[in-house]
Design a protein around this motif. Structure first.
Motif, PDB file in Angstrom:
ATOM      1  N   PHE A   4       0.961  -1.239   0.123  1.00  0.00           N
ATOM      2  CA  PHE A   4       0.140   0.188   0.041  1.00  0.00           C
ATOM      3  C   PHE A   4       0.751   1.401  -0.069  1.00  0.00           C
ATOM      4  O   PHE A   4       1.855   1.495   0.774  1.00  0.00           O
ATOM      5  CB  PHE A   4      -0.933   0.018   1.154  1.00  0.00           C
ATOM      6  N   THR A   5       0.600   2.118  -1.072  1.00  0.00           N
ATOM      7  CA  THR A   5       1.249   3.528  -0.892  1.00  0.00           C
ATOM      8  C   THR A   5       0.609   4.606  -0.963  1.00  0.00           C
ATOM      9  O   THR A   5      -0.633   4.701  -1.558  1.00  0.00           O
ATOM     10  CB  THR A   5       2.166   3.455  -2.315  1.00  0.00           C
ATOM     11  N   TRP A   6       0.623   5.605   0.155  1.00  0.00           N
ATOM     12  CA  TRP A   6      -0.201   6.798   0.248  1.00  0.00           C
ATOM     13  C   TRP A   6       0.500   8.049  -0.336  1.00  0.00           C
ATOM     14  O   TRP A   6       1.646   8.136  -0.058  1.00  0.00           O
ATOM     15  CB  TRP A   6      -0.756   6.870   1.695  1.00  0.00           C
ATOM     16  N   ASP A   7      -0.518   8.963  -0.628  1.00  0.00           N
ATOM     17  CA  ASP A   7       0.192  10.290  -1.317  1.00  0.00           C
ATOM     18  C   ASP A   7      -0.700  11.209  -1.112  1.00  0.00           C
ATOM     19  O   ASP A   7      -2.172  10.912  -1.090  1.00  0.00           O
ATOM     20  CB  ASP A   7       0.814  10.242  -2.909  1.00  0.00           C
ATOM     21  N   ALA A   8      -0.409  12.416  -0.735  1.00  0.00           N
ATOM     22  CA  ALA A   8      -1.186  13.617  -0.427  1.00  0.00           C
ATOM     23  C   ALA A   8      -0.916  14.777  -1.292  1.00  0.00           C
ATOM     24  O   ALA A   8       0.127  15.299  -1.356  1.00  0.00           O
ATOM     25  CB  ALA A   8      -1.694  13.839   1.016  1.00  0.00           C
ATOM     26  N   SER A   9      -1.816  15.556  -1.976  1.00  0.00           N
ATOM     27  CA  SER A   9      -1.573  16.823  -2.599  1.00  0.00           C
ATOM     28  C   SER A   9      -1.257  17.895  -1.893  1.00  0.00           C
ATOM     29  O   SER A   9      -0.391  18.944  -2.265  1.00  0.00           O
ATOM     30  CB  SER A   9      -2.714  17.270  -3.496  1.00  0.00           C
TER      31      SER A   9
END
Length: 560
Positions: A152-157
């Motif tokens: 699982f990989t998370w990213d936020a703007s």
């Protein structure tokens, strides 16, 4: 009684003469003849090589090595009676792929299913709208058809992601909202889940967060600035006094990054200095310094320096030789030259470090002209102070004010803008109001008559944003088209001419505009694709397209 092949049955009477079964006798003879050795009992010692493999390899001690079952018609094929013998996992759907969860363990033999992308069977978020610093928890559950572990990989703007808590099929992460959000009020948090076959599925979550109140693009008299979506700051145009902040005084015809500045939330360009607020609430300044940089000195700075003593700032505004900052608590702070009372502290004393503007609270936006200042209250009122020679304070007089006064007759205001000697206000009904000097028609009322009180700009309705330049004005309408009026010497009205306009005209060649800004003799817009466009004076390269001629129509700024 079970009878073994070749066994001797018991008989009654005298014991018969022992005999070898025919099959065993035949095998014994053949082995003896084929051995090339005189060993009549080849499998009892290791003195002779195994006759079934020749004399180059020693007998392992196993009878008939190399011929597992000489009496079996399928000899030489282990377990010939079992379907797919020789395929170690014929009953598994991943036969021929020793480890289905390892993409490098081999290639399927076609007997099992091809790997597919993982699927998300559950997802949730704890909130959809947040305030500054609030946290939101995200959860997902994934599934892989082969039951392999998932990554699982998370990213936020925007904002800050914590460390995910992940199992083979689930992931949870906590996100913290930033003080405000650039460009729009939505933050996107994206999850990508990948299986061992390197196939992936993505899901996006959105959270509404406070939009940064300050401008992300700004025009000084002859230079321009813009914040990109990642919080970096870029500048271009005149750099005679280091107002571009790149450590030099070289004019730039295309944007250069301001080094050392990250997480910018608002930017402002003055006559020859620049300001930026950061997400940590600090304010930074560079360029010409008669005190406008707020660092306690009057030294020119070619790179950003921190304004002394300011914390919790969320927006900035730059006048000719003074500066303003808006605190998250609704207070206003000012520093720089104060000969006209533009700092609003009740004096005309210059300040090298910030002082609080007297009597103001619950302020939501600021604007600064050559020598006057404007503040917008949360209740829709407008406050003004400083130079008033041309009626730019809108209080019905031409008397300068060292303390804020309310602009009478204006309610329901949602935005303000200040030009060199004129002021503008946008009301929540979409009407635009202007007051002050009107030398070039910048009030848009069809005249060149100065006005000491606000007057409605005719022909402009449905406005959602306003901007004031040196002697020109702009308004953005709900349909994303742009209107402009006032001075047009450098084609800053964008109508394809250089004729001054005393009433509003439509800017040609621009669509999808979401924000509008103005410099001394040029105009800037931000489009919905986050591209910045500019038109007007380009003597110092302030249009940022790499060229230098003056009088351009709309051109795209060459931002990265």
């Amino acid at each position: 009684m079970h009878r073994s092949p070749g066994s001797i049955l018991p008989t009654r009477g005298p014991s018969p003469r022992p005999f070898l079964p025919v099959n065993a006798l035949l095998v014994s003879v053949l082995l003896t003849l084929g051995s090339g050795c005189g060993d009549s009992e080849p499998d009892k010692t290791n003195n002779c090589p195994n006759p079934s493999v020749g004399c180059g390899q020693q007998d392992s001690g196993t009878p008939d090595a190399g011929a597992p079952d000489a009496g079996n018609p399928d000899a030489g094929i282990p377990d010939a009676g079992i379907p797919d013998a020789g395929d170690p996992d014929a009953g598994s759907p991943d036969a021929g792929h020793p480890d289905a969860c390892n993409p490098d363990a081999g290639s399927p033999d076609g007997g099992g299913p091809l790997p597919t992308a993982p699927t998300l069977i559950e997802s949730s978020q704890s909130a959809h709208q947040v305030s500054a610093g609030q946290t939101v928890t995200f959860h997902v559950t994934g599934r892989d058809d082969l039951a392999c572990p998932l990554q699982f990989t998370w990213d936020a703007s925007s904002g800050t992601l914590g460390s995910p808590v992940t199992s083979a099929a689930t992931s949870d992460v906590t996100w913290t909202a930033p003080p405000c959000v650039l460009w729009s009020s939505e933050v996107t948090i994206t999850l990508t889940v990948t299986n061992n076959a390197r196939l992936s599925t993505s899901k996006s979550f959105t959270v509404s967060a406070p939009r940064c109140p300050g401008p992300v693009v700004s025009g000084g008299v002859s230079h321009s600035l813009a914040i990109r979506g990642n919080g970096t700051l870029w500048s271009w145009g005149d750099n005679s006094f280091g107002q571009l902040g790149d450590g030099t005084n070289a004019t730039r015809h295309a944007p250069v990054q301001v080094p050392g500045l990250t997480d910018a939330t608002a930017v402002a360009g003055g006559h020859a200095h620049s300001l930026a607020s950061r997400a940590d609430g600090t304010v930074w300044a560079w360029g010409l310094n008669g005190g406008a940089l707020g660092d306690g000195t009057t030294s020119i700075q070619y790179a950003p320096v921190q304004v002394s003593g300011l914390t919790g700032a969320i927006s900035v505004a730059a006048g000719s030789s003074f500066s303003l900052a808006l605190g998250a608590d609704g207070t206003v702070w000012a520093w720089g030259l104060n000969g006209n009372g533009e700092l609003g502290d009740g004096t005309t004393t210059d300040r090298l470090t910030p002082v609080r503007v007297s009597g103001l609270s619950n302020i939501t936006a600021l604007a600064a002209g050559t020598g006057h200042s404007l503040a917008l209250g949360a209740d829709g009122t407008v406050w003004a102070w400083g130079l008033n020679f041309h009626g730019e304070l809108g209080d019905g007089t031409t008397v300068g004010r060292p303390l804020p006064v309310q602009v009478p007759g204006l309610t329901g205001v949602i935005a303000v803008a200040a030009g060199m000697y004129h002021s503008m206000a946008l009301r929540n009904d979409g009407t635009v109001w202007a007051w002050g000097w009107n030398l070039k028609g910048e009030l848009g009322d069809g005249t060149t008559t100065q006005r000491e009180s606000p007057a409605q700009v005719p022909g402009v309705t449905g406005a959602i944003a306003v901007a004031a330049g040196g002697y020109h004005s702009l308004a953005l309408l709900r349909d994303n088209t742009l209107r402009a009026w006032g001075s047009n010497d450098d084609r800053q009205l964008g109508d394809g001419t250089n004729t001054d306009r005393h009433t509003a005209v439509q800017v040609s060649g621009l669509t999808g505009v979401t924000s509008v800004f103005a410099g001394g003799g040029h105009s800037l817009v931000l489009r919905n694709d986050q591209a910045v466009w500019a038109f007007g004076s380009n003597i110092f390269g302030q249009l940022g397209d790499g060229s230098t001629p003056s009088g351009h129509g709309p051109v795209q700024v060459s931002l990265p």
